[in-house]
Design an enzyme around this catalytic site. Sequence first.
Site, mmCIF file in Angstrom:
data_model
loop_
_atom_site.group_PDB
_atom_site.id
_atom_site.type_symbol
_atom_site.label_atom_id
_atom_site.label_comp_id
_atom_site.label_asym_id
_atom_site.label_seq_id
_atom_site.Cartn_x
_atom_site.Cartn_y
_atom_site.Cartn_z
ATOM 1 N N PHE A 268 0.818 -1.223 0.000
ATOM 2 C CA PHE A 268 0.000 0.000 0.000
ATOM 3 C C PHE A 268 0.845 1.263 0.000
ATOM 4 C CE2 PHE A 268 -4.656 -0.132 0.065
ATOM 5 C CZ PHE A 268 -4.774 -1.464 -0.303
ATOM 6 N N CYS A 279 -15.191 1.791 -1.774
ATOM 7 C CA CYS A 279 -14.996 1.783 -0.317
ATOM 8 C C CYS A 279 -14.153 2.939 0.203
ATOM 9 C CB CYS A 279 -14.384 0.470 0.125
ATOM 10 S SG CYS A 279 -15.527 -0.891 -0.055
#
Length: 452
Positions: A268, A279
């Site tokens: 990430f 989301c």
Amino acid sequence: MKLSVIGCGYLGAVHAASMAKLGHEVVGIDVDERKIAALATGVAPFFEPGLNEILADQLESGRLRFTTDFAAADDAEVHFIAVGTPQKHGENAADLTYVNAAIRSLLPHLSVGDLVVGKSTVPVGTAARLSRVITDSGSGAALAWNPEFLREGFAVEDTIAPDRLVYGLPAEGLDTVLSASERAAADTPAARAKAQLDEVYAVAIANDTPVVVADYATAELVKVSANAFLATKISFINAMAEIAEVTGADVTKLADAIGYDARIGRRFLNAGVGFGGGCLPKDIRAFSARAEELGRGESVAFLKEVDAINLRRRERLVELVVAALGGQAYEKKVAVLGLAFKPDSDDIRDSPALDIAVRLKGLGADVVATDPEAIENSRRLHPQLAFTQDVDEALTGADAVVLVTEWKQFRQLDPVRVAGLVARPVIIDGRNCLDAAAWRAAGWEYRGFGRP
Ligand code: UDX
């Protein structure tokens, strides 16, 4: 166990199919007749690797069925709420219309001892309110909140073998459950709910999946704070990309170097055109809105900056493309590689890739976009764009190429071969996923994103 799953969108369809695969008897219920008709024939109304196969197998096994009739929930003991909680129109807060409607429709079909399990992402405080609605109905059912952490593209895997289970349990009896004493088996709503959830997730628990038992508020917050953390991590590295751009530093090397620190971790930390999807963007906005309602807006004020950094990357990428076109996009042919918010998905909700295509088109560029799965959804929303399934066709005659979703097909393009297709060999890598040296060696002007 006999389970019902209310809401057969992304979350619900995957949950229903996965629970059936684990051996439960499952009915999926949704008000959308077209969705139910498709699912009943084993076809998911969205792209998710491996899902259609599981749907077909489980429908055939007889353990899985889909219907629009809520009466089908009568036989089930555990009822999952898996409807969407989209962003309210023109506001940051989450729209709970579907959650409220799902509970209302389910109430007449609940029996004493049933457990309603919320999986949808909701503002903290929702479960306590819904629990009162269920109690006041006199149904004799209880409520648990059991957030879902599935990633699109890995949805089935994440559901069947989650990295953790979180149970938000009713207040009554929670202390005994938390103290894990022998008396935990005492007949309280919390103990009963935990036992039912343990039975639902017996396979994962047997495989040592950690179970975090908590109150409703904690369970609700776990979900939004996990997404807030992930969004912050991405925006952090994108903020570093902004600094790298003015200093000549290379953000991908920087990410590798800080990622070796186990406390930070490399995952990430991919800088690029930023996060999108159904989301992260709406969840951080809803979290901000809820924190403000609670008088704690300042505690998550940084999420506004996380959102702003994320959206700035899109502007910056468009600037780079225009600069690569010599300062003027008008009537220049731009090949846009990618439309989905991430690879292995046909989801275009809040997709940075689609946004880039639309922005370039708005500047008068002759945009031709391609994506292995997301063209149909994109065309419905933006019929003004030109699409092709054929990557070579998108590239042919292009004055610039911009890669915005890192599909394997795009990462594996041969720079030597495709250099022969374009009008000008200029590529802007909005996901920093190509081998810059190989593309340059093939004669391309390669521009990374946050890299020299
Ligand atoms: C996310 C969470 O990961 C998941 O736990 C939660 O249940 C739902 O939201 P998902 O929306 O499927 O899942 O996508 P994810 O893989 O998290 O990617 C989100 C976005 O961030 C994508 O647009 C992706 O391209 C982007 N991203 C991800 C980056 O820009 N950089 C990264 O390093 C990682």
